[in-house]
Scaffold this motif. Structure first.
Motif, PDB file in Angstrom:
ATOM      1  N   GLU A   1      56.484  31.449  47.025  1.00 11.27           N
ATOM      2  CA  GLU A   1      56.888  31.592  48.419  1.00 11.27           C
ATOM      3  C   GLU A   1      58.258  32.251  48.525  1.00 11.27           C
ATOM      4  OE1 GLU A   1      57.236  31.460  52.535  1.00 11.27           O
ATOM      5  OE2 GLU A   1      55.492  31.457  51.206  1.00 11.27           O
ATOM      6  N   ARG A   2      59.150  31.920  47.593  1.00  7.91           N
ATOM      7  CA  ARG A   2      60.473  32.551  47.603  1.00  7.91           C
ATOM      8  C   ARG A   2      60.351  34.057  47.387  1.00  7.91           C
ATOM      9  NH1 ARG A   2      63.394  34.106  43.516  1.00  7.91           N
ATOM     10  NH2 ARG A   2      62.310  32.792  41.999  1.00  7.91           N
ATOM     11  N   ILE A   3      59.501  34.464  46.434  1.00 10.72           N
ATOM     12  CA  ILE A   3      59.303  35.882  46.167  1.00 10.72           C
ATOM     13  C   ILE A   3      58.658  36.563  47.375  1.00 10.72           C
ATOM     14  CG2 ILE A   3      58.098  37.545  44.706  1.00 10.72           C
ATOM     15  CD1 ILE A   3      58.349  35.510  42.412  1.00 10.72           C
ATOM     16  N   ARG A   4      57.680  35.887  47.966  1.00 11.71           N
ATOM     17  CA  ARG A   4      57.015  36.450  49.146  1.00 11.71           C
ATOM     18  C   ARG A   4      58.022  36.719  50.261  1.00 11.71           C
ATOM     19  NH1 ARG A   4      55.780  35.698  53.970  1.00 11.71           N
ATOM     20  NH2 ARG A   4      56.864  33.701  53.993  1.00 11.71           N
ATOM     21  N   ALA A   5      58.913  35.752  50.505  1.00 18.00           N
ATOM     22  CA  ALA A   5      59.904  35.913  51.566  1.00 18.00           C
ATOM     23  C   ALA A   5      60.905  37.016  51.222  1.00 18.00           C
ATOM     24  CB  ALA A   5      60.632  34.588  51.801  1.00 18.00           C
ATOM     25  N   GLU A   6      61.326  37.089  49.969  1.00 17.57           N
ATOM     26  CA  GLU A   6      62.286  38.111  49.552  1.00 17.57           C
ATOM     27  C   GLU A   6      61.713  39.515  49.733  1.00 17.57           C
ATOM     28  OE1 GLU A   6      63.205  37.139  45.537  1.00 17.57           O
ATOM     29  OE2 GLU A   6      64.629  35.537  46.051  1.00 17.57           O
ATOM     30  N   LEU A   7      60.409  39.668  49.482  1.00 18.43           N
ATOM     31  CA  LEU A   7      59.765  40.974  49.578  1.00 18.43           C
ATOM     32  C   LEU A   7      59.224  41.260  50.977  1.00 18.43           C
ATOM     33  CD1 LEU A   7      57.820  41.068  46.181  1.00 18.43           C
ATOM     34  CD2 LEU A   7      60.010  42.144  46.735  1.00 18.43           C
ATOM     35  N   GLY A   8      59.322  40.283  51.867  1.00 21.76           N
ATOM     36  CA  GLY A   8      58.840  40.479  53.229  1.00 21.76           C
ATOM     37  C   GLY A   8      57.336  40.629  53.321  1.00 21.76           C
ATOM     38  N   GLU A   9      56.613  39.963  52.430  1.00 21.87           N
ATOM     39  CA  GLU A   9      55.154  40.061  52.412  1.00 21.87           C
ATOM     40  C   GLU A   9      54.537  39.017  53.340  1.00 21.87           C
ATOM     41  OE1 GLU A   9      54.642  41.476  47.744  1.00 21.87           O
ATOM     42  OE2 GLU A   9      54.345  39.386  48.303  1.00 21.87           O
ATOM     43  N   PRO A  10      53.417  39.338  54.003  1.00 24.79           N
ATOM     44  CA  PRO A  10      52.760  38.354  54.855  1.00 24.79           C
ATOM     45  C   PRO A  10      51.889  37.378  54.080  1.00 24.79           C
ATOM     46  CG  PRO A  10      51.587  40.431  54.985  1.00 24.79           C
ATOM     47  CD  PRO A  10      52.803  40.682  54.128  1.00 24.79           C
ATOM     48  N   TYR A  11      51.561  37.715  52.831  1.00 27.57           N
ATOM     49  CA  TYR A  11      50.572  36.933  52.080  1.00 27.57           C
ATOM     50  C   TYR A  11      50.848  37.117  50.594  1.00 27.57           C
ATOM     51  CZ  TYR A  11      45.892  35.766  50.205  1.00 27.57           C
ATOM     52  OH  TYR A  11      44.846  35.243  49.489  1.00 27.57           O
ATOM     53  N   ARG A  12      50.800  36.025  49.817  1.00 26.30           N
ATOM     54  CA  ARG A  12      50.997  36.128  48.369  1.00 26.30           C
ATOM     55  C   ARG A  12      50.392  34.884  47.712  1.00 26.30           C
ATOM     56  NH1 ARG A  12      54.630  39.441  45.484  1.00 26.30           N
ATOM     57  NH2 ARG A  12      55.030  38.777  43.332  1.00 26.30           N
ATOM     58  N   THR A  13      49.319  35.062  46.957  1.00 27.79           N
ATOM     59  CA  THR A  13      48.681  33.971  46.241  1.00 27.79           C
ATOM     60  C   THR A  13      48.293  34.445  44.844  1.00 27.79           C
ATOM     61  OG1 THR A  13      46.397  34.485  46.866  1.00 27.79           O
ATOM     62  CG2 THR A  13      47.673  33.110  48.415  1.00 27.79           C
ATOM     63  N   MET A  14      48.017  33.494  43.960  1.00 28.96           N
ATOM     64  CA  MET A  14      47.565  33.865  42.623  1.00 28.96           C
ATOM     65  C   MET A  14      46.225  34.588  42.687  1.00 28.96           C
ATOM     66  SD  MET A  14      47.945  34.126  39.427  1.00 28.96           S
ATOM     67  CE  MET A  14      49.537  33.296  39.321  1.00 28.96           C
ATOM     68  N   LEU A  15      45.288  34.080  43.477  1.00 33.45           N
ATOM     69  CA  LEU A  15      43.998  34.750  43.613  1.00 33.45           C
ATOM     70  C   LEU A  15      44.173  36.125  44.232  1.00 33.45           C
ATOM     71  CD1 LEU A  15      40.953  34.649  43.252  1.00 33.45           C
ATOM     72  CD2 LEU A  15      40.782  33.420  45.437  1.00 33.45           C
ATOM     73  N   GLY A  16      45.104  36.256  45.166  1.00 37.18           N
ATOM     74  CA  GLY A  16      45.385  37.559  45.754  1.00 37.18           C
ATOM     75  C   GLY A  16      45.893  38.556  44.726  1.00 37.18           C
ATOM     76  N   HIS A  17      46.781  38.110  43.834  1.00 33.28           N
ATOM     77  CA  HIS A  17      47.256  38.979  42.746  1.00 33.28           C
ATOM     78  C   HIS A  17      46.084  39.478  41.902  1.00 33.28           C
ATOM     79  CE1 HIS A  17      51.470  38.596  43.423  1.00 33.28           C
ATOM     80  NE2 HIS A  17      51.598  37.366  43.000  1.00 33.28           N
ATOM     81  N   LEU A  18      45.228  38.547  41.519  1.00 33.63           N
ATOM     82  CA  LEU A  18      44.104  38.904  40.658  1.00 33.63           C
ATOM     83  C   LEU A  18      43.170  39.889  41.346  1.00 33.63           C
ATOM     84  CD1 LEU A  18      43.471  35.334  39.276  1.00 33.63           C
ATOM     85  CD2 LEU A  18      44.021  37.318  37.860  1.00 33.63           C
ATOM     86  N   ARG A  19      42.884  39.646  42.612  1.00 38.59           N
ATOM     87  CA  ARG A  19      42.001  40.558  43.344  1.00 38.59           C
ATOM     88  C   ARG A  19      42.614  41.952  43.448  1.00 38.59           C
ATOM     89  NH1 ARG A  19      40.494  36.062  48.015  1.00 38.59           N
ATOM     90  NH2 ARG A  19      38.524  35.361  47.096  1.00 38.59           N
ATOM     91  N   HIS A  20      43.894  42.019  43.728  1.00 38.73           N
ATOM     92  CA  HIS A  20      44.562  43.315  43.861  1.00 38.73           C
ATOM     93  C   HIS A  20      44.558  44.074  42.537  1.00 38.73           C
ATOM     94  CE1 HIS A  20      47.736  46.115  45.393  1.00 38.73           C
ATOM     95  NE2 HIS A  20      48.057  46.141  44.102  1.00 38.73           N
ATOM     96  N   GLU A  21      44.964  43.411  41.466  1.00 39.09           N
ATOM     97  CA  GLU A  21      45.068  44.108  40.180  1.00 39.09           C
ATOM     98  C   GLU A  21      43.707  44.519  39.652  1.00 39.09           C
ATOM     99  OE1 GLU A  21      47.813  45.218  39.313  1.00 39.09           O
ATOM    100  OE2 GLU A  21      49.030  43.987  40.669  1.00 39.09           O
ATOM    101  N   VAL A  22      42.684  43.715  39.889  1.00 38.19           N
ATOM    102  CA  VAL A  22      41.337  44.123  39.483  1.00 38.19           C
ATOM    103  C   VAL A  22      40.859  45.291  40.339  1.00 38.19           C
ATOM    104  CG1 VAL A  22      38.923  43.370  39.434  1.00 38.19           C
ATOM    105  CG2 VAL A  22      40.686  41.975  38.388  1.00 38.19           C
ATOM    106  N   GLY A  23      41.398  45.410  41.554  1.00 37.20           N
ATOM    107  CA  GLY A  23      41.115  46.606  42.346  1.00 37.20           C
ATOM    108  C   GLY A  23      41.551  47.873  41.623  1.00 37.20           C
ATOM    109  N   HIS A  24      42.700  47.828  40.965  1.00 40.98           N
ATOM    110  CA  HIS A  24      43.140  48.976  40.158  1.00 40.98           C
ATOM    111  C   HIS A  24      42.141  49.253  39.030  1.00 40.98           C
ATOM    112  CE1 HIS A  24      46.983  49.634  42.068  1.00 40.98           C
ATOM    113  NE2 HIS A  24      47.367  48.390  41.858  1.00 40.98           N
ATOM    114  N   PHE A  25      41.651  48.183  38.404  1.00 38.79           N
ATOM    115  CA  PHE A  25      40.673  48.335  37.326  1.00 38.79           C
ATOM    116  C   PHE A  25      39.386  48.979  37.840  1.00 38.79           C
ATOM    117  CE2 PHE A  25      36.896  46.356  35.319  1.00 38.79           C
ATOM    118  CZ  PHE A  25      36.996  46.924  34.067  1.00 38.79           C
ATOM    119  N   VAL A  26      38.919  48.546  39.000  1.00 35.89           N
ATOM    120  CA  VAL A  26      37.689  49.092  39.566  1.00 35.89           C
ATOM    121  C   VAL A  26      37.849  50.577  39.863  1.00 35.89           C
ATOM    122  CG1 VAL A  26      36.180  49.035  41.598  1.00 35.89           C
ATOM    123  CG2 VAL A  26      36.840  46.906  40.466  1.00 35.89           C
TER     124      VAL A  26
END
Length: 328
Positions: free
Chosen positions: A157-182
């Protein structure tokens, strides 16, 4: 996530259950059957063809409930992890368990939607480990690097606030990075590249230069009309990965809502992903956001989907069929 029932007593089960709380039966997850199945006292399950499966050896290490082909072996989901915190890193191993649970959720999603995990690997590292030299979440040549330290809610949550992101979760990270793989597997250099460039832009643009521009200048004015997030404006690679992540966010949540009786139309009944978003997801997301606000919580889905993004989501959804021929 679909609903599961105990095959012994028909009680409701949840994805990470290792035992039925009603009848006490020991359980394992069969990736091949996409089902939670009972195992005997030795952790064995015999499938309909007579093959014997065994509980993954990592059950105590990372909480894995999946079945492996050989006794003392690890399951196909754990096989995807090529690097993890070492056995002396107790903090890193505690973080790993939550990260691996999210990864197993992701693998089930990919299987259900026809995306192959062949060629995919994960480095599960901890930036808070004494042995760490820094961890950068990302993807390169089929390898996804994840900072398992972000399983800590306060840190994330601290990182999310520092980066001004609306959403940040572990599952979200995995989905995003696998998007690069796809994209790496199915789009770059393939027959779909022309349409990809029409929707997302020219991926040959210098990536580092675009990163520098983004962090120096921020997103372009009016970006909300064409992108899901400010981060997606950085480079076509990031736009695609963000779109892929949201495709999984939406698909999984709509499927879960249907399984739980929260929506009356099955997601599969829609002819296009665009129609699913308009007919189910947008009203469902509004309702879920309002429910969270009633509990004093942040929105479940703090995003607005503009019209051009519907085209991008449709493109990603059709990739499942394009890639189904090499599904493992």
């Amino acid at each position: 996530m679909r609903s599961f029932r105990c095959r012994v007593c028909d009680s409701e089960l949840f994805f990470e259950n290792s035992a039925c709380v009603t009848c006490g039966s020991a359980l394992g997850f069969s990736r091949e059957e996409r089902a939670i199945v009972p195992v005997d006292a030795e952790g064995r399950y015999v499938d309909a063809s007579g093959l014997v499966w065994h509980r993954c050896r990592n059950r105590l290490l990372n909480g894995c409930t999946w079945l492996a082909r050989f006794e003392g072996g690890q399951c196909s989901a754990c096989d995807l992890t090529r690097t993890r915190p070492n056995d002396a890193d107790t903090q890193g191993l505690a973080q790993l368990a939550r990260a691996e649970a999210a990864k197993r959720h992701l693998v089930v999603e990919l299987d259900a939607r026809g995306f192959s995990t062949e060629g995919l690997a994960f480095d599960m590292l901890s930036s808070t480990s004494l042995w760490s030299e820094g961890v950068v979440i990302g993807h390169a040549d089929g390898v996804v690097t994840i900072d398992v330290a972000e399983t800590d809610d306060a840190r994330r949550e601290r990182i999310r606030a520092e980066l001004g992101e609306p959403y940040r979760t572990m599952l979200g990270h995995l989905r995003h990075e696998v998007g690069h793989f796809v994209q790496y597997r199915l789009v770059t250099g393939g027959d779909l590249l022309e349409r990809y460039r029409e929707l997302f832009g020219d991926e040959s643009a210098d990536y580092q230069a675009e990163i520098d521009r983004h962090y120096a200048e921020g997103p372009p004015e009016g970006w909300e009309a064409s992108y899901l997030s400010a981060y997606a404006t950085m480079h076509p690679f990031e736009d695609f990965a963000e779109t892929f992540a949201h495709y999984l966010h939406i698909s999984d949540t709509c499927e879960t809502a249907a399984e739980q009786g929260l929506v009356t139309v099955a997601p599969a009944a829609f002819g296009s992903f665009r129609d699913l978003v308009r007919g189910v997801w947008i009203p469902l997301a509004i309702a879920l956001n309002q429910i969270n606000r009633s509990m004093g919580k942040d929105d479940v889905y703090p995003f607005v989907i503009p019209e051009p993004v519907l085209d991008k989501l449709d493109f990603v959804a059709r990739l499942a069929f394009a890639g189904s021929g090499d599904m493992q």
